[in-house]
Enzyme design. Sequence first.
Site, mmCIF file in Angstrom:
data_model
loop_
_atom_site.group_PDB
_atom_site.id
_atom_site.type_symbol
_atom_site.label_atom_id
_atom_site.label_comp_id
_atom_site.label_asym_id
_atom_site.label_seq_id
_atom_site.Cartn_x
_atom_site.Cartn_y
_atom_site.Cartn_z
ATOM 1 N N SER A 1 0.924 -1.061 -0.084
ATOM 2 C CA SER A 1 -0.080 0.023 -0.056
ATOM 3 C C SER A 1 0.908 1.123 0.029
ATOM 4 C CB SER A 1 -0.950 0.137 1.458
ATOM 5 O OG SER A 1 -1.473 1.390 1.357
ATOM 6 N N TYR B 1 -2.460 -1.291 10.401
ATOM 7 C CA TYR B 1 -2.663 -1.400 8.847
ATOM 8 C C TYR B 1 -1.080 -1.101 8.324
ATOM 9 C CZ TYR B 1 -4.027 -1.154 3.918
ATOM 10 O OH TYR B 1 -4.032 -1.392 2.529
#
Length: 267
Positions: A143, A156
């Site tokens: 990401s 995350y």
Amino acid sequence: MTDLTGKAALVTGSVQGIGFEIAKALAMAGASIAVHGLADAAQAREACEALKAAGAPEARFFGHDLSDPQAAGDLVKQVAAWTPIDILVNNAGIQQTAPLADMDIKVFQRIVTINLTAAFATMQAAMPAMAERGYGRVINIASVHGLVASVNKAPYVASKFGLVGMSRVAALEYATVGTRASGGVTVNCICPGWTETSILDPQINARAADHDGDRAAAIADLLSEKQPSRRMSDPAEIGALALWLCDPVAHNLTGTAIPVDGGWTAQ
């Protein structure tokens, strides 16, 4: 055009979104696909049929729950019993937002287990056989938050930074495997910015509440903060990049974390 005839790929989290589009791109190039996800029988059948229609000689569903670290290694073993794994795409991931002070430790552990520990387990199980054959591709879907941080996303961000670092270690360990002709064994991360997937729905819906329910205005507001292009990526664009990474010509592209983020991390 990349030709993956005779090769097989395991793509985790591939019944929808980015994972499905990656699987579809590989299928269109002739690869057999091990489809994975938490899906009911109808969803699994639909995904497999769509991938075969796209060009996969075979597509078979595997439903292992990656919140169990043991299941990730078992997944690779079961897929390998069906077909040797030439391409491993670790795409399965989850996200839940909350301030650091309020984040439940069990939520933190679950996110890290699915996003990072499962990738470790699949790589550990799959890569030795790739090395024996002289060709292998590991593509980890990290990401933009594997490169830069963001508030309210501690687990995350931790998992994606970890995924980028772990991928670089694996790239170094397997760098000498194979040849230019065979394609070698490479490990890379793709780091999407804002991409049109369901994982963004909670953030978009929260913004929409501040814009009288206008979803388009919410998306524009969201992108204006960080993504200079102010355009979301289509999941199929991530699939196209993953396909190119699988080409033997990419034998010397390893250990990278490639942002697809409209200039986000260039700032």
